[in-house]
Design a protein around this motif. Structure first.
Motif, short mmCIF file in Angstrom:
data_model
loop_
_atom_site.label_atom_id
_atom_site.label_comp_id
_atom_site.label_asym_id
_atom_site.label_seq_id
_atom_site.Cartn_x
_atom_site.Cartn_y
_atom_site.Cartn_z
N GLU A 133 0.83 -1.20 0.00
CA GLU A 133 0.00 0.00 0.00
C GLU A 133 0.88 1.26 0.00
OE1 GLU A 133 -3.95 0.25 0.57
OE2 GLU A 133 -3.15 -1.17 -0.91
N ASP B 43 1.31 3.51 2.06
CA ASP B 43 2.00 3.73 3.32
C ASP B 43 2.62 2.44 3.86
OD1 ASP B 43 -0.36 2.41 3.82
OD2 ASP B 43 -0.94 3.64 5.54
N PRO C 47 5.87 0.33 -1.11
CA PRO C 47 4.73 0.74 -1.93
C PRO C 47 4.85 0.20 -3.35
CG PRO C 47 5.57 2.58 -0.67
CD PRO C 47 6.59 1.49 -0.55
#
Length: 374
Positions: free
Chosen positions: A354, A356, A360
């Protein structure tokens, strides 16, 4: 004429002078009487003997039936949930009811009715229950052997895959001991399996199950030990099969035949692609899927978090794909559509990828079957 007293005529004697005819008759009568008495005594004796034997036999039969009934009730209680065929216990219960009804009759009535048929029927019913108990026990041993075999096979894979990989050798030695113990238990069970001794069969099942637990625990300990030295990130899980799947376990992606995934997740990927085409008019762009151990080793760079170490990647298990065609960037229509719809078809974007997350990667998608997928 003058009459004078004459002497009575003498008893006639036989020609041999052996005694009077009267004595012979009396002796003959005595002999006949003695013979008749002897015959009568013999008849009475043997009649009493036969009647006594028959009575003893009938009384013994009643006693045998009573003992069988007691043993049958004990067996019925001890066999609950321990038979392969519950119908055998129903049949035993019915035969016990009939036997108990017969035993409840007056003693002379029981002797008159006889108990042989009841004994035979009860014997057959108890034998059927015991046989069914053996069948169940053998089935449990078979199941336990299969379970232990699966655990042992997995342990052997872990043992072979961890050789020289830097994990704690003491843990590896413990795994070897557990595997050897499991093999010994299986060998012992193979001998017991041919018998009908319920106690021995039960002990074999217990030992097999115990050894399976030991092998499983040792295997998990070894995997964790290897995990600690092989996979630097907490969300990575080491697997000895990673990058080493058999061809039969993989399936080509129809619209991207240069790439493969594990066969059991292909249908979900195809369904996802069909929905994606309906939305965007093109197939999902597959840039990477299953990776062999060798290819993962070439990609891995300890100085970069992008590629996981060999053995720690879900790509090596055929449960991950890298997608392009606009998905390689966050917040594109393609990426957002996948975020909203991929889960319906069994594919997700893992937490570590994701925006964060640890690394990533908008392009990295995994099957929900992947360990650590979240």
């Amino acid at each position: 004429m003058t009459l004078t007293n004459a002497a009575p005529p003498a008893e006639p004697t036989d020609a041999k002078g052996d005694g009077s005819a009267r004595e012979r008759r009396e002796a003959k009568v005595r002999r006949r009487r003695t013979l008749r008495l002897t015959i009568a005594a013999v008849v009475v004796f043997f009649s009493l003997l036969v009647l006594g034997g028959l009575g003893w036999y009938l009384v013994s039969d009643v006693q045998d039936l009573g003992e069988q009934s007691i043993a049958g009730h004990d067996l019925l209680a001890s066999s609950e949930a321990r038979v392969a065929d519950p119908a055998t216990r129903v049949a035993l219960s019915e035969q016990l009811a009939e036997a108990d009804a017969l035993l409840a009759e007056p003693f002379l009535t029981r002797l008159t009715l006889g108990t042989t048929d009841a004994e035979e029927a009860l014997t057959a019913a108890t034998d059927a229950v015991r046989s069914s108990m053996v069948d169940l026990a053998r089935g449990e041993v078979t199941s336990a052997r299969k379970s232990l075999k699966a655990a042992t096979n997995r342990g052997e894979d872990i043992y072979a895959a961890t050789k020289g990989k830097g994990a704690d050798e003491a843990v590896r030695t413990g795994l070897r001991a557990a595997l050897d113990g499991g093999s010994a238990a299986d060998a012992a069970a193979s001998v017991t399996f041919t018998g009908t001794d319920l106690a021995k069969l039960g002990q074999a099942e217990y030992e097999l199950s115990t050894n399976r637990s030991v092998v499983t625990a040792a295997t998990e300990a070894m995997a964790s030990a290897q995990d600690a030295v092989s996979c630097p990130a907490p969300d990575q899980v080491w697997d000895p099969d990673s990058g080493l799947l058999e061809d039969s376990e993989l399936a080509k992606i129809p619209w991207a035949p240069d790439f493969e995934v594990r066969a059991d997740v292909l249908d979900g990927l195809i369904a996802l692609d069909e929905a994606y085409m309906a939305e965007f008019g093109q197939h999902l762009t597959i840039n990477s899927a299953y990776r062999s151990f060798a290819s993962q080793k070439e990609l891995y760079d300890p100085s970069s978090p992008i590629a996981a170490p060999p053995g720690c990647s879900n790509h090596g298990l055929g449960l991950a794909v890298d997608i392009g065609g606009g998905v390689e960037t966050f917040d594109t229509p393609q990426y957002l559509w996948l975020k909203a719809n991929a889960g319906t078809h069994g594919w997700i974007h893992p937490a570590f990828a994701e925006p964060d997350g640890r690394v990533p990667e908008p392009w990295h998608w995994e099957s929900v079957l992947a360990r650590g997928a979240a």
